[in-house]
Design an enzyme around this catalytic site. Structure first.
Site, PDB file in Angstrom:
ATOM      1  N   ASP A 467       0.718  -0.979  -0.063  1.00  0.00           N
ATOM      2  CA  ASP A 467      -0.290  -0.044  -0.364  1.00  0.00           C
ATOM      3  C   ASP A 467       0.982   1.500  -0.015  1.00  0.00           C
ATOM      4  O   ASP A 467       2.434   1.422   0.921  1.00  0.00           O
ATOM      5  CB  ASP A 467      -0.771  -0.118   1.741  1.00  0.00           C
ATOM      6  CG  ASP A 467      -1.423   1.094   1.113  1.00  0.00           C
ATOM      7  OD1 ASP A 467      -2.685   1.396   0.400  1.00  0.00           O
ATOM      8  OD2 ASP A 467      -2.156   1.204   2.152  1.00  0.00           O
ATOM      9  N   GLU A 504       1.368   0.359  -5.453  1.00  0.00           N
ATOM     10  CA  GLU A 504       1.425   1.527  -5.510  1.00  0.00           C
ATOM     11  C   GLU A 504       2.445   2.759  -5.754  1.00  0.00           C
ATOM     12  O   GLU A 504       3.078   3.147  -4.084  1.00  0.00           O
ATOM     13  CB  GLU A 504       0.136   2.055  -4.102  1.00  0.00           C
ATOM     14  CG  GLU A 504      -0.934   1.435  -4.786  1.00  0.00           C
ATOM     15  CD  GLU A 504      -2.294   1.846  -3.779  1.00  0.00           C
ATOM     16  OE1 GLU A 504      -3.313   2.606  -3.786  1.00  0.00           O
ATOM     17  OE2 GLU A 504      -1.816   2.204  -2.111  1.00  0.00           O
TER      18      GLU A 504
END
Length: 861
Positions: A467, A504
């Site tokens: 993340d 990400e």
């Protein structure tokens, strides 16, 4: 209260005031912490803070150190290590390392005349302790059945172990700052916490924090205590665990991934929302995953399944909305209002609020109180493997649920000000949404590596999705890769080299533009074999951007120019130009987002992928297939079905909506490199237009495996928290019964998508290994100003793929192929979609005819 008082007396401390901290004498803290102690010799001092002609001193509980100006400021090496401090003045600390270690165990401030500021200390802590501490085994470890518990707490004045209601002293290693205690076999299974006596700037004084172990391997319910647990204990291994055979490893460049939230997956029964849902091979969800695996899906990506902060773990403590939600109108505000009323106490959250990074989440276990959750997590991994799927974990090391003296703050109550990333004024960075961590600091970086390795070794996790990976240093992610690569089947029971990594790579916040370190962003990770999500083709396919005020902005797969809606989107000429540029972005995406891939763009120019504009940045950034991960939807933002509900004309029939959904998914599935799809998207999954459903409960999030129940559309207006501005657009759509997809469109979309997966995973041309191979084998022969708006034709080895996003059949003539025999790919010719079977090829002219809203794959021979 009585237990806290007993502990305080046992270790000679003042009585506690409340909560999990024991307060000691306090002094008013200075305003902010603007000076930074970056190594044992140097304080970085902001220019303009105080009068430079006044003496500068470093104050600590035992006295002070003089600070001597360093001409020229920071050294080149220091500027490289701390680029955001490059413009600071430098002062030499006149003290020995031993004196500094002592000073750091209390309050440290700096003065210059009448200015006093707090001091940030992570740099000097790394300089003094990290070399030795990096070698330490932290948390519980076992030797001949005897456990040792170890905690890194270099600034603590004392650390004691609260074990099963009694207090055990711990020994400090001065070189590493690690405190440890070795016990007997009888410690195994016992609950414990640490009593850390430490100066906490947030409290303005010395406190004794009672905290769980950041390296916990097991927990009691609601994370109240850590448990002394050996993950190698045979009692925690389900039958067959040691000899578990996984499906054959798939290289990242070929990975087809289903992103799935554990609670969304299951509907009903004792395993609702839990790990055991994946052990029932007969459930609708598992039957569907098994069918996807047979078609070519290789990984299931689980949204956070580590211990997180926001869900009561005991099912008896979990609230449910006290309303008859199903009886309310499809466009009502009442569903979201009722769900919101119990959101803080219900069983639902995405889980991006970490509490303990290396323990399975308790709310997904049938019994959260103890290490049984370890056994059930392992059974889940077994269940997925039995269905033909490998397991990816979504990991969130970039922030914590809280910082400072909050009860949900673990790391910051052990080494205050170290694990969290601090801004220039000493406040905690929150650009990630929450209290940011600092993996650029050695021991936070070590925690990331150690945690990932534990999941890979002890839980046989096959991949990790990071993340907000751009908030990590590139070096930290590469250290993870190196540590995984060292794992071998003989030594560790797993082949670490087969574990995939992606994340990400967004570039924003206080770390943006490599301002603090070289980040793990899209452009920086190119060539590392670690993929980043690509938003380029995603936006071109869906239309507009995820944060548009008007959600009706169209793109390639949502009708721009070719099937316009009522939104003001410019003149036809402007729409045409935008659509052709979207097609250029899509072509770059189909190459695997290669920076160096050369092709003819919509203006007729010869360009490279990095020469195509994406909102002022290069569209192509990858060095090789596998650097970029393609997707059309994920848990963030509206589902693909909901995005198309906003963007396609409202009168678009359900069958045509399903066809556009498949076409949009095909742009990711048929690209070079890995692709991800949100679970349920192939079944037209809707969240009733909710763009951020992280806390929207089961009502909005559940996957409806039985198409007779609908696809989730029309379950009320989505929660006002993130969606109210779009309610005027949402109301008429939700009230329209034609947008509730029935079984026909759902099954048609799912079958057509599986056919495309079979083609993707059986045709080797979709998995080319190098940029050079892609350049040689893949082309867009009809590119240029005369390209058909709404249609993209790709030639790939002996395949021709036509994406026809228009409402009419399209003829795509490739004169160079005249005389070469082509036919619809055998999978589609005998597949689930009757419409694609009408696709035709005229060898005399090299013309491929493709029905409306269809992607067709032709094969030579």
């Amino acid at each position: 209260m009585k237990r806290l008082a007993t502990l305080a007396a046992a270790i000679g401390l003042a009585l506690p005031l409340a909560g999990t901290g024991v307060a000691h004498a306090t002094t008013p803290p200075p305003t902010g912490a603007k000076a930074q102690w970056i190594d044992h010799t140097t304080i970085a001092w902001p220019k303009g803070l105080g009068d430079p002609t006044h003496p500068h001193r470093l104050l600590h509980d035992g006295g002070s150190f003089t600070l001597t100006p360093t001409p020229g400021g920071l050294t080149p090496a220091q500027r490289t290590q701390f680029p955001h401090l490059a413009g600071y003045d430098a002062y030499r600390v006149n003290a020995t390392p031993d004196q500094e270690r002592t000073a750091l165990r209390g309050a440290v401030t700096a003065t210059a005349g009448d200015v006093t500021t707090g001091v940030q200390t992570p740099g000097v802590l790394d300089d003094l302790y990290a070399t030795a501490a990096a070698k330490a085994t932290l948390g519980p470890s076992f030797r001949n059945g005897r456990p040792t518990l170890a905690l890194w707490a270099p600034t603590a004045r004392n650390v004691a172990l609260e074990l099963d209601g009694r207090t055990v002293p711990m020994r400090r290693d001065d070189a590493s700052g690690v405190w440890s205690a070795t016990g007997t076999r009888g410690w195994s299974g016992k609950p414990y916490r640490y009593a850390v006596t430490v100066y906490a700037p947030a409290a303005g004084g010395v406190v004794t924090n009672l905290v769980t172990d950041p390296y916990s391997t097991a927990l009691t319910a609601d994370s109240a205590r850590s448990l002394v647990t050996d993950l190698a204990d045979p009692a925690l291994a389900p039958p067959g665990w040691r000899g578990l055979r996984k499906p054959k490893a798939v290289p990242l460049r070929d990975a087809q991934i289903q992103e799935l939230h554990i609670r969304d997956f299951s509907s009903g029964g004792g395993s609702q929302g839990g790990y055991l849902a994946f052990t029932d091979r007969t459930s609708p969800g598992m039957r569907h995953l098994t069918a996807l695996a047979a078609a070519g899906t290789s990984y299931v990506h689980l949204l956070p399944a580590f211990d997180f902060a926001t869900v009561p773990e005991r099912r008896a403590d979990q609230a449910t909305p006290p309303c008859d939600l199903a009886a309310l109108p499809a466009d009502s505000e009442r569903q979201q209002e009722c769900v919101r009323g119990t959101a803080a106490r219900d069983a639902y959250n995405w889980g991006y609020d970490p509490l303990h990074y290396t323990v399975p989440e308790g709310s997904y276990a049938s019994d959260p109180d103890g290490p049984g959750r370890t056994r059930e997590f392992r059974r889940m991994v077994q269940g997925l493997a039995g269905a033909g799927l490998r397991t990816v974990m979504d990991v969130v090391y970039n922030h914590t649920a809280a910082a400072g003296q909050d009860d949900r703050s673990v790391l910051d109550r052990i080494v205050p000000g170290y694990y969290q990333r601090l801004m220039d004024d000493g406040s905690v960075a929150t650009s990630t949404c929450c209290a940011g961590t600092a993996p650029e600091h050695a021991m936070m970086g070590k925690l990331v590596v150690d945690s990932v390795v534990t999941w890979a070794k002890e839980y046989k996790v096959d991949g990790f999705r990071f993340d907000l990976m751009g908030h990590h240093p590139k070096a930290n992610i590469l250290a993870v890769r190196k540590a995984l690569d060292a794992l071998t089947p003989d030594k560790d029971g797993v082949d670490g080299k087969s574990v995939i990594l992606y994340g990400e790579g967004w570039d924003f916040g206080e770390a943006a533009n490599d301002s603090r370190f070289v980040q793990a962003t899209q452009k920086n990770m190119a060539g590392t074999g670690i993929a980043t999500f690509s938003d380029r083709a995603r936006d071109a396919v869906r239309g507009g951007g995820p944060f548009d005020a008007d959600p009706r902005m169209q793109g390639f797969a949502s009708g721009l120019l070719t099937d316009p809606n009522a939104a003001p989107q410019g003149t036809p000429a402007e729409q045409r130009a935008r659509l052709l540029h979207d097609q250029d972005l899509l072509k770059v995406g189909l190459t695997g987002n290669l920076a160096g891939y050369r092709f003819t763009d919509s203006a007729g120019r010869s360009v490279r992928g990095d020469g195509v504009d994406y909102n002022g940045r290069p569209a192509g950034y990858a060095a090789a297939p596998g650097d970029a991960l393609a997707y059309a939807d994920a848990h963030d933002n509206e589902t693909l079905y909901d995005a198309l509900a906003f963007k396609l004309p409202q009168t678009t029939p359900p069958a045509d909506r399903a066809r556009m959904q498949v076409l949009a998914m095909a742009t990711a599935a048929l690209s070079q490199g890995p692709a991800l799809s949100q679970a349920g998207t192939d079944r037209l999954r809707s969240k009733s237009l909710d763009r951020n459903s992280y806390d929207s409960g089961d009502w909005f999030n559940a996957i409806h495996w039985d198409c007779a129940d609908g696809n989730g559309f029309g379950r009320g207006l989505p929660p006002a928290r993130d969606n109210e501005a779009k309610w005027p657009y949402a109301r008429p759509l939700l009230a329209d019964p034609a947008l509730k997809a029935g079984c026909g469109p759902v099954e048609a979309a799912s079958g057509a998508y599986r056919d495309l997966l079979r083609i993707r995973t059986t045709e080797k041309a979709f998995g080319l290994a190098t940029a050079e191979a892609v350049q040689a084998a893949l082309s867009f022969p009809l590119s240029g100003p005369e390209e058909t708006p709404g249609a993209v034709t790709m030639r790939l080895g002996d395949l021709v793929v036509v994406f026809n996003a228009t409402p009419q059949p399209q003829d795509q003539r490739i004169a160079a192929l005249a005389g070469t025999p082509y036919a619809l790919h055998p999978v589609q010719a005998s597949g689930a979609d009757p419409a694609v079977k009408a696709a035709a090829y005229a060898p005399a002219t090299g013309t491929f005819t493709v029905p409306a809203r269809t992607v067709a794959v032709f094969k030579a021979g």
